[in-house]
Scaffold this motif. Structure first.
Motif, PDB file in Angstrom:
ATOM      1  N   ILE B  26       5.116  40.175 -70.554  1.00  0.00           N
ATOM      2  CA  ILE B  26       5.697  41.230 -71.385  1.00  0.00           C
ATOM      3  C   ILE B  26       6.170  42.384 -70.502  1.00  0.00           C
ATOM      4  O   ILE B  26       7.268  42.922 -70.680  1.00  0.00           O
ATOM      5  N   VAL B  27       5.357  42.746 -69.510  1.00  0.00           N
ATOM      6  CA  VAL B  27       5.759  43.819 -68.589  1.00  0.00           C
ATOM      7  C   VAL B  27       7.012  43.408 -67.815  1.00  0.00           C
ATOM      8  O   VAL B  27       7.939  44.198 -67.638  1.00  0.00           O
ATOM      9  N   ALA B  30       9.981  43.718 -70.022  1.00  0.00           N
ATOM     10  CA  ALA B  30      10.338  45.122 -70.212  1.00  0.00           C
ATOM     11  C   ALA B  30      11.051  45.667 -68.983  1.00  0.00           C
ATOM     12  O   ALA B  30      11.978  46.461 -69.090  1.00  0.00           O
ATOM     13  N   LEU B  31      10.623  45.238 -67.807  1.00  0.00           N
ATOM     14  CA  LEU B  31      11.209  45.765 -66.582  1.00  0.00           C
ATOM     15  C   LEU B  31      12.581  45.158 -66.298  1.00  0.00           C
ATOM     16  O   LEU B  31      13.478  45.837 -65.817  1.00  0.00           O
ATOM     17  N   PHE B  71      -6.374  49.334 -80.653  1.00  0.00           N
ATOM     18  CA  PHE B  71      -5.265  50.169 -80.202  1.00  0.00           C
ATOM     19  C   PHE B  71      -4.954  51.252 -81.240  1.00  0.00           C
ATOM     20  O   PHE B  71      -4.740  52.417 -80.892  1.00  0.00           O
ATOM     21  N   PHE B  74      -7.497  53.818 -81.100  1.00  0.00           N
ATOM     22  CA  PHE B  74      -7.345  54.584 -79.875  1.00  0.00           C
ATOM     23  C   PHE B  74      -6.234  55.623 -80.004  1.00  0.00           C
ATOM     24  O   PHE B  74      -6.395  56.772 -79.588  1.00  0.00           O
ATOM     25  N   VAL B  75      -5.113  55.223 -80.616  1.00  0.00           N
ATOM     26  CA  VAL B  75      -4.015  56.166 -80.809  1.00  0.00           C
ATOM     27  C   VAL B  75      -4.467  57.318 -81.702  1.00  0.00           C
ATOM     28  O   VAL B  75      -4.231  58.493 -81.410  1.00  0.00           O
ATOM     29  N   SER B  78      -6.725  59.530 -79.732  1.00  0.00           N
ATOM     30  CA  SER B  78      -5.958  60.280 -78.741  1.00  0.00           C
ATOM     31  C   SER B  78      -5.319  61.505 -79.369  1.00  0.00           C
ATOM     32  O   SER B  78      -5.345  62.598 -78.809  1.00  0.00           O
ATOM     33  N   ALA B 118     -13.277  54.333 -69.473  1.00  0.00           N
ATOM     34  CA  ALA B 118     -11.931  54.914 -69.476  1.00  0.00           C
ATOM     35  C   ALA B 118     -11.631  55.587 -70.806  1.00  0.00           C
ATOM     36  O   ALA B 118     -11.081  56.692 -70.840  1.00  0.00           O
TER      37      ALA B 118
END
Lengths: 97, 168
Positions: B26-27, B30-31, B71, B74-75, B78, B118
């Protein structure tokens, strides 16, 4: 202006506001550990909002995903460095007479 | 949970490798877009295999749906954490009362524990100050901030299918 411009403008301003708040907290909070709170949390939210603002006006899903990756890498770096600085600050405080 | 049969470790490693390869791919997409997909597929697989081979100790694959749920939590945390500390920075009387608290960790070393340490620094009012053996020293900006941490530890455990021990 299209709705994307409005939405991304609002998100950008909000994000910058949180960066400002983080800087203010770093200057005002009394000790190293408390200052780290201000930096990590506001930078996380600030970067999230700035990335969201840019994702709204991104021309493709690829760019939007990339901005998500940027956010994740940014907060990973910020939380790890915060932990390292906190550990160092705590240890050097303990070493004082 | 007593009497639970030991899970085969090779299967967990394979699953983890597949998940890591997917994330890397996926990265890559995206790149670099889909033009060089085959190069990305090869190197995502190689990277994931190297990881699965080199990671010491137990490997804990994550659950995709639970990752999405985690996630979202977490959002939300945050946003709450950022607003909370921003508000405290702006108020003239500086409403903070820092203290250090200890959190007993039952999450195993490796990815689950790393994720918890983290994330603690990014949710409202808490900061991971030091990890010593099985105790995480947490700096809390307000007296009540650390009360949510046991729930956070359970949430990370759920993400990696690790049951909390009795009485926690």
């Amino acid at each position: 202006m299209s709705w994307q411009d409005w939405a991304s403008g609002v998100l950008l301003l909000l994000g910058c506001g949180f960066y400002l708040a983080g800087t203010l907290g770093m200057l005002r909070f009394p000790d190293a550990l408390s200052r780290l709170h201000a930096l990590t949390k506001t930078d996380n939210l600030g970067l999230m909002l700035v990335c969201a603002a840019l994702a709204v006006r991104a021309e493709s899903l690829r760019i939007a995903t990339l901005l998500g990756v940027v956010w994740l890498l940014g907060i990973t770096a910020s939380t790890v460095s915060a932990h390292l600085i906190a550990r160092y600050a705590r240890r050097s405080k303990e070493a004082e007479p | 949970m007593p009497g639970k049969p030991a899970k085969p470790r090779a299967r967990e490693r394979m699953l983890w490798m597949l998940q890591t390869a997917t994330a890397l791919l996926i990265v890559w997409l995206a790149l670099d877009g889909t033009g060089t997909l085959w190069v990305g597929a090869i190197f995502a697989a190689l990277g994931a295999a190297a990881g699965a081979w080199l990671v010491p100790g137990e490997i804990y694959p994550w659950r995709p749906l639970r990752l999405l749920l985690f996630f979202l939590y977490f959002v939300r945390d945050s946003v709450l954490g950022g607003m909370d500390v921003a508000w405290r920075a702006f108020v003239p009387r500086l409403p903070i009362q820092p203290s250090l608290v200890e959190l007993k960790l039952w999450l195993p070393p490796g990815l689950p524990r790393t994720v918890l340490v983290a994330v603690v620094s990014l949710v409202p009012g808490t900061l991971s100050a030091e990890l010593a053996d099985d105790t995480l020293h947490v700096h809390a900006l307000t007296p009540g901030a650390a009360t949510s941490l046991p729930a956070l530890q359970r949430r990370v455990g759920r993400l990696f299918s690790i049951d909390p021990p009795e009485g926690s």
